[in-house]
Design an enzyme around this catalytic site. Structure first.
Site, short mmCIF file in Angstrom:
data_model
loop_
_atom_site.label_atom_id
_atom_site.label_comp_id
_atom_site.label_asym_id
_atom_site.label_seq_id
_atom_site.Cartn_x
_atom_site.Cartn_y
_atom_site.Cartn_z
N LYS A 56 0.86 -1.17 0.00
CA LYS A 56 0.00 0.00 0.00
C LYS A 56 0.91 1.24 0.00
O LYS A 56 1.98 1.22 0.64
CB LYS A 56 -0.87 -0.01 1.27
CG LYS A 56 -1.71 1.22 1.50
CD LYS A 56 -2.82 1.36 0.49
CE LYS A 56 -3.50 2.73 0.58
NZ LYS A 56 -4.47 2.92 -0.52
N CYS A 73 -1.26 11.51 -6.78
CA CYS A 73 -1.97 11.86 -5.56
C CYS A 73 -1.89 13.37 -5.37
O CYS A 73 -1.02 14.02 -5.96
CB CYS A 73 -1.34 11.13 -4.38
SG CYS A 73 0.33 11.60 -4.16
C1 LIG Z 1 -9.10 0.38 -3.11
C2 LIG Z 1 -7.97 0.91 -3.96
C3 LIG Z 1 -6.88 1.48 -3.34
C4 LIG Z 1 -5.80 1.96 -4.10
N1 LIG Z 1 -4.72 2.47 -3.47
C5 LIG Z 1 -3.64 2.86 -4.20
C6 LIG Z 1 -2.46 3.28 -3.56
O1 LIG Z 1 -2.36 3.32 -2.33
N2 LIG Z 1 -1.42 3.66 -4.33
C7 LIG Z 1 -1.47 3.61 -5.71
O2 LIG Z 1 -0.46 3.94 -6.35
N3 LIG Z 1 -2.58 3.19 -6.35
C8 LIG Z 1 -3.65 2.80 -5.63
N4 LIG Z 1 -4.76 2.32 -6.27
C9 LIG Z 1 -4.78 2.24 -7.73
C10 LIG Z 1 -4.44 0.82 -8.18
O3 LIG Z 1 -3.11 0.49 -7.79
C11 LIG Z 1 -4.55 0.71 -9.73
O4 LIG Z 1 -3.56 1.51 -10.32
C12 LIG Z 1 -5.92 1.14 -10.26
O5 LIG Z 1 -6.96 0.59 -9.45
C13 LIG Z 1 -6.13 0.71 -11.72
O6 LIG Z 1 -6.05 -0.68 -11.85
P1 LIG Z 1 -7.37 -1.61 -12.01
O7 LIG Z 1 -8.04 -1.14 -13.27
O8 LIG Z 1 -6.84 -2.99 -12.09
O9 LIG Z 1 -8.23 -1.35 -10.78
C14 LIG Z 1 -5.86 1.86 -5.52
C15 LIG Z 1 -6.97 1.28 -6.13
C16 LIG Z 1 -8.02 0.81 -5.39
C17 LIG Z 1 -9.21 0.19 -6.08
#
Ligand SMILES: Cc1cc2nc3c(=O)[nH]c(=O)nc-3n(C[C@H](O)[C@H](O)[C@H](O)COP(=O)(O)O)c2cc1C
Length: 242
Positions: free
Chosen positions: A45, A131
């Protein structure tokens, strides 16, 4: 059988599949679960300097083609993840893992990265540029001037393998401008893409997550073509050593 082995920054991975930051990686129990699965590695995370509770719930919702979330970077703080990784690299020295991090301000980002630099961590560091930075300004990676400045400052002291996690870009000119900045620095990898920011999902005349009046990052099938476009656009533009 096609091999799914890969390498990043000279580190080898038996399998190119892994979790994404924020998914199944908040606690040591979850990280152990990914580590002991078929995944080639894991990423933590995104850690801030100190523990963060994150936004009020509900802050995540599965939706028909993916998900919407506004988590607010809940995490256990840098030391929790760094201590675990330092322990792990003694126990499993042949494997390499990713530490995701960012500060809530540029100053905090430097404090965190200096701690990692001074530690014995031998893995890969992922700086999350998708972010918020300063209220009233876009997230860091959408602010090219700030991105350039932060990377210049970071590489003045950070010598361990470092990559960046990026939000999606949608304009060819932005791919060109972003790549021109990234090519100035010895980045070991980029990670495309973070969620598409500030989507809004309505069900039964109501938003489905509580923070930000329902606005949240979109992931899943909705964003796959955008994700692939970002991977390919940067593959075409970045220096080969990345
Ligand atoms: C619940 C949740 C928490 C996330 N927390 C982070 C994070 O802490 N840091 C980060 O770089 N991306 C975070 N993301 C983004 C994911 O790493 C990812 O890049 C994004 O969900 C797109 O991928 P997907 O289409 O497979 O969901 C988070 C996504 C979700 C759904």
């Amino acid at each position: 059988m096609v091999s799914t082995k890969t390498q990043i920054a000279g580190f080898e991975f038996d399998n190119c599949l892994m979790n994404a930051a924020g998914v199944a990686c908040m606690t040591i129990e979850e990280l152990e679960g990914v580590k002991n699965s078929a995944a080639g590695t894991f990423v933590t995370k995104t850690a801030t300097l100190d523990f963060r509770q994150g936004n009020p719930e509900p802050r995540y919702q599965d939706v028909p083609l993916g998900s919407i979330n506004s988590m607010g970077l809940p995490n256990n703080g840098l030391d929790y993840y760094l201590d675990y990784l330092l322990d792990l690299q003694e126990k499993e020295p042949s494997r390499t893992f990713f530490l995701s991090l960012v500060g809530m301000s540029p100053e905090e980002t430097h404090t965190i990265l200096k701690k990692v630099q001074e530690s014995d961590f031998r893995g890969l560091t992922e700086l999350n540029l998708s972010c918020p930075n300063v209220p009233g300004k876009p997230q860091i990676a959408y602010d090219f001037e700030t991105t350039d400045r932060i990377l210049a400052e970071v590489f003045a002291y950070f010598t361990k393998p470092l990559g960046i996690k990026l939000p999606p870009y949608f304009d060819i000119v932005h791919f060109d401008q972003a790549a021109a900045i990234f090519n100035k620095y010895p980045l070991k990898f980029i990670n495309c893409v973070n969620s598409i920011g500030n989507g809004l999902y309505i069900e039964d005349e109501s938003v489905v997550i509580r923070p930000k009046n329902g606005f949240g990052g979109i992931g899943g099938e909705y964003i796959k073509p955008t994700a692939l476009a970002n991977v390919h656009a940067f593959y075409q533009r970045l220096n080969p050593q990345i």
